[in-house]
Structures are given as structure tokens and as C-alpha cells.
Motif scaffolding. Sequence first.
Motif, mmCIF file in Angstrom:
data_model
loop_
_atom_site.group_PDB
_atom_site.id
_atom_site.type_symbol
_atom_site.label_atom_id
_atom_site.label_comp_id
_atom_site.label_asym_id
_atom_site.label_seq_id
_atom_site.Cartn_x
_atom_site.Cartn_y
_atom_site.Cartn_z
ATOM 1 N N CYS A 45 0.876 -1.179 0.000
ATOM 2 C CA CYS A 45 0.000 0.000 0.000
ATOM 3 C C CYS A 45 0.913 1.229 0.000
ATOM 4 O O CYS A 45 1.901 1.264 0.740
ATOM 5 C CB CYS A 45 -0.883 0.009 1.250
ATOM 6 S SG CYS A 45 -1.944 -1.446 1.366
ATOM 7 N N PRO A 391 -9.504 2.675 0.782
ATOM 8 C CA PRO A 391 -8.759 1.603 1.452
ATOM 9 C C PRO A 391 -9.659 0.438 1.863
ATOM 10 O O PRO A 391 -9.281 -0.733 1.703
ATOM 11 C CB PRO A 391 -8.173 2.290 2.693
ATOM 12 C CG PRO A 391 -8.083 3.723 2.319
ATOM 13 C CD PRO A 391 -9.245 3.999 1.416
ATOM 14 N N ALA A 420 -4.983 4.225 -2.738
ATOM 15 C CA ALA A 420 -5.622 2.902 -2.742
ATOM 16 C C ALA A 420 -5.914 2.448 -4.172
ATOM 17 O O ALA A 420 -5.919 1.247 -4.461
ATOM 18 C CB ALA A 420 -6.912 2.936 -1.927
ATOM 19 N N THR A 423 -3.202 0.222 -5.544
ATOM 20 C CA THR A 423 -3.235 -1.164 -5.039
ATOM 21 C C THR A 423 -4.357 -1.945 -5.726
ATOM 22 O O THR A 423 -4.196 -3.123 -6.044
ATOM 23 C CB THR A 423 -3.399 -1.179 -3.506
ATOM 24 O OG1 THR A 423 -2.322 -0.440 -2.936
ATOM 25 C CG2 THR A 423 -3.366 -2.597 -2.953
#
Length: 513
Positions: A45, A391, A420, A423
Motif C-alpha cells: 500500500c 482503502p 488505494a 493497489t
Amino acid sequence: MNGAESLVRTLVGGGVNIGFANPGTSEMHFVAALDKVEGLRCILCLYEGVATGAADAYYRMTGKPASTLLHLGPGLGNGLSNLHNARKARSGIVNIVGEHAGYHIKHDAPLTSDIEGVARPMSDWVRTARDSQTVAADTALAVQQAFEPRVATLILPIDTAWGDANGPAPVPPPVSRQRVTDDAIAAGARALTRGEPALLLLGGAAVRGKALEWAGRIAAKTGCRLMSESSNARMEGGAGRVRVDVLPFAVDPALAALRPFRHAVLVGAKRPVSFFAYRGKPSVMLPEHCEVTEVAAVDSDLEAALETLAAALDARNTPPAGVASLKRSALPSGKVTPDGVAAVLAALLPENAIVVDESISSGRGFPAVMAGAQPHDWLNIMGGSIGWGLPAAVGAAVAAPERKVIVLEGDGSAMYTLQALWTMARENLDVTVIVFANRSYQVLHAELANLSAGAPVSRALEVLTLDRPHLDWIALAKGHGVEAGRASNLDELAVQFKRGLASRGPYLVELLM
Ligand SMILES: Cc1ncc(C[n+]2csc(CCOP(=O)(O)OP(=O)(O)O)c2C)c(N)n1
């Protein structure tokens, strides 16, 4: 093996199989151990708030803690906001935080800080490892705490990571849930059968699964009203589920919703309090004439509590009240309105979707409309600390890769933890993000009025609007590796939302409000 490897082996042995990580030099032995130990998938992250928010939602969807890997006090500090939200959601997390070697601390190197001091306010359990031989035992306790569930923070000085260790330690079983007392059940049953307006207020795990069904049977038998707290860590809704009204967020509608009741029976819920203090308005929002009966606290076995309460009311075989059925409405078209957006979402929501809701002012009316949608789980931000939604979507998608995750996200909130998106792209997470681009901290305009602080004109407006420049959500998404499209009316929203749903990876829709 070294202490770091004994730590990782203890995590895996204890059932912690996912890590959300942002490492630095002091965590390099942990990182090296990942190559030696099978069973811990560590996901990078690009900001610590993404790691902690992901761990929160991962717990909510699985009932299992993830670990985070954070870099000393500053890295942990960056993750605190979503650890705060996780604690309010009662999510278990194991934070592993690197630290300097004990003998190095007195030299006050640049990254030296009081890590325990940073950790304590947002952790339920904090420990600094003292010795490489006992790191495994410390880790086992941290994992046990996280399964309670609690936010556990284990600080790992680098000399305890590189020093010799014997091996992993077994994780003790969690302490079993408290059962509610017979007296509490009897008091709840009395309150619901007085023949006066009664509310059964649900929180925690009472808003899903069998617990929800028992609540529906109790409502059918007694005529009480079912309501949930205004934010829920994970609530089941949609067709086939018992319909529960959500207590409104704003103080005046919440006061109005609670005013009729003479009795409030709490199962997993706290006495409802307003988000903030407002002059001349009460903090506790139940009316003075309302008698409160606390049947079960949030950490009790709520399914057992509701089943026992149903039995005490002779409602075990009563068909549940208010089971929602699927409403197949036509897609609305035209201008973007809150009702229109809700109708598009409800019509297109895929079965078993996970909805992560950080829509703030744009989504206040959504849950009511969603009762007619396909069955789904609905996750709210629990601690009011924004920057949680993106997230949380990462964590939910990692937890349930076979389910579609839909994020309803305010543009202001999204900007706190935008990383986020990267990711999501890297892990190809099946997430559709709808950003409500109202280019404003819209809810704060209403709060200014609620506090009678006057209407924003020029300098006040400056700190409440996100114009000059406009955020370009298509460019921001693409820059993080996420495909995106824009919608400026309901027809385009339907097209864009369908495009996101059809993809098997992340997609972002910028909805111009
Ligand atoms: C960490 C944190 N900082 C600031 C706030 C105060 N705050 C609450 S809502 C909000 C604006 C949210 O904007 P957006 O997501 O665009 O939603 P909108 O209000 O426009 O519906 C802010 C700044 C907060 N709750 N948490």
C-alpha cells in the motif's frame, strides 16, 4: 531462524494470512522472511492509511485479522486515522511496527520517536518486543488480542528481528463471547410487551445473518420497530433480508425518528448520541420519556441474545416481519438527483455485492432504497474519520475476491487516501468506484447552518469548496492504473456503472453532481 521469521511463522500459524504493508529499513527482516515462509500474502500500500483501512474492512468481511507492516512512529502515525475507524468498527488488526535497535534509540536518529505513545490512543493493546527469543510469544499474544477482536500493535526493534529465535509460538484461543443474562432477556421482553411504542435498536453483528432474522421474528410478534445505529460495520440488506431502518445521521431527523418511542431495547447498540454537540440540542437523542433496556452489549453473542429473546417472547416460529422483496424498477434518466442515483444503483446492484459507503452527503437516502435491490452487504465508515472508503474497498475485495465491491465515495473523502487506487490496479481487485464529484465539502455547508454559524460567503466558502482547480478524476484514476469514465446525467451513470460491473478489475466512474 531469526526473530522476524519466528514472528511471520507465528502470524501464519495463528491464522493471519494477509498483510497490508508499507515497509522501511527497520522492517527489512520481516520483508526477507516473506520469502522463507509460505502463507502470508503481503500487499503493498502506498500510504499507511490505505494499509490500516484495508485491514479494517478485511476483518469486517472475514472475521479474521490481517496484519499491517508500518515504518516506526511516522508510518504508524500515517495509519492512525483508519485505525481509529477500525476500533470503532470493532475490527481486529495486528499492527507490526518497526523500531530502531534498543542501543540506537539514545542517539536520537531522525526517525526516533515515542512509538508506544503514538500507538496507544488508537490501539487496544500495545507491546514492544524485548528479545528475539520472545518475539514469537509476543506475536502470539497480539494475534490472540486481534481475534478478540482488538487493534493490537506490536513494536519490533530491529535487533529483536535480526537476533536468533527458537521458532514460532502457538496462539492461545480467544476468550469466548459473554452470554447475556436471563435478567437482561426478561427485562427486554417486558419492555417490548408493555403495549407502548417500542424500538428494538440493533448494532454490531445484530444486523446480519440469523441475528437479523430473530429480530424480524421479534418485531412480527411484538409490533416493535426495528432500527439500526446510524453507522454499521457490516449490515446485510436487500431482497430476502429483514428490513431495518437506519437511524438518520443528522441530529434533527434522528431526534424526530426517535421521538415516538416509550421503550428502547438495545441489542449490540449504544444509546444513540448525536455526532457532535449542537447548542440547545441533546447529546443523547432518545426522548426523556423513553425507558432504555440494555439487553446485550456489542461484544456479546448477539445471535444467541436475539434467539433467547425471541424464545422468551414465544416468537421462535413467528415468520419475520418486513422481509424485503426485489423491486424491478425501470432505470431512471435525466438530471442527476439523489433519488435518481439511488434508483440506478438499486436497479443495477449485482447479487451479493459489497457496498462500501463513504458517500457522505450524497448518499444519505441510499440505504432505504436499497431494500428493494439484490441482497448485499453494506459497510459504513464507523469513526467519522474520512479517507476510509477506498482503502476499505481494497480490504473487502481481498477478503471476498468472488464478490463485486462497489464504493460510493465523496470526492473530498477520496482525496485523503487516493493511493488505494494503485493497489486496486496492481492486485486487479474487482472494485467499481463511483466518485460523487460535487467539488465541495458539501456536508460542511449544512453543518455551518446547523451550528447557526452563518451562511458561507467568500473566505468561509474558500475552505469548503474543491474548485479552482477541478479535480480530474479520469486523469487521477488513469494515473494510478485504473480505467475510468465520466457521467453527467443518470443515463450516462447507468452506462458507466454497467461498464464497471462488467469489468473483472477496478473501474472508476466520476459522477458530476
Ligand atoms: C480526518 C477527517 N478530516 C476532516 C473531517 C471533516 N469532514 C467531514 S466531512 C468532510 C467533507 C467530505 O467531503 P466529501 O467527501 O466530498 O463529501 P460531501 O460533504 O461533499 O458530501 C470533512 C472535511 C473528517 N470527518 N475527518
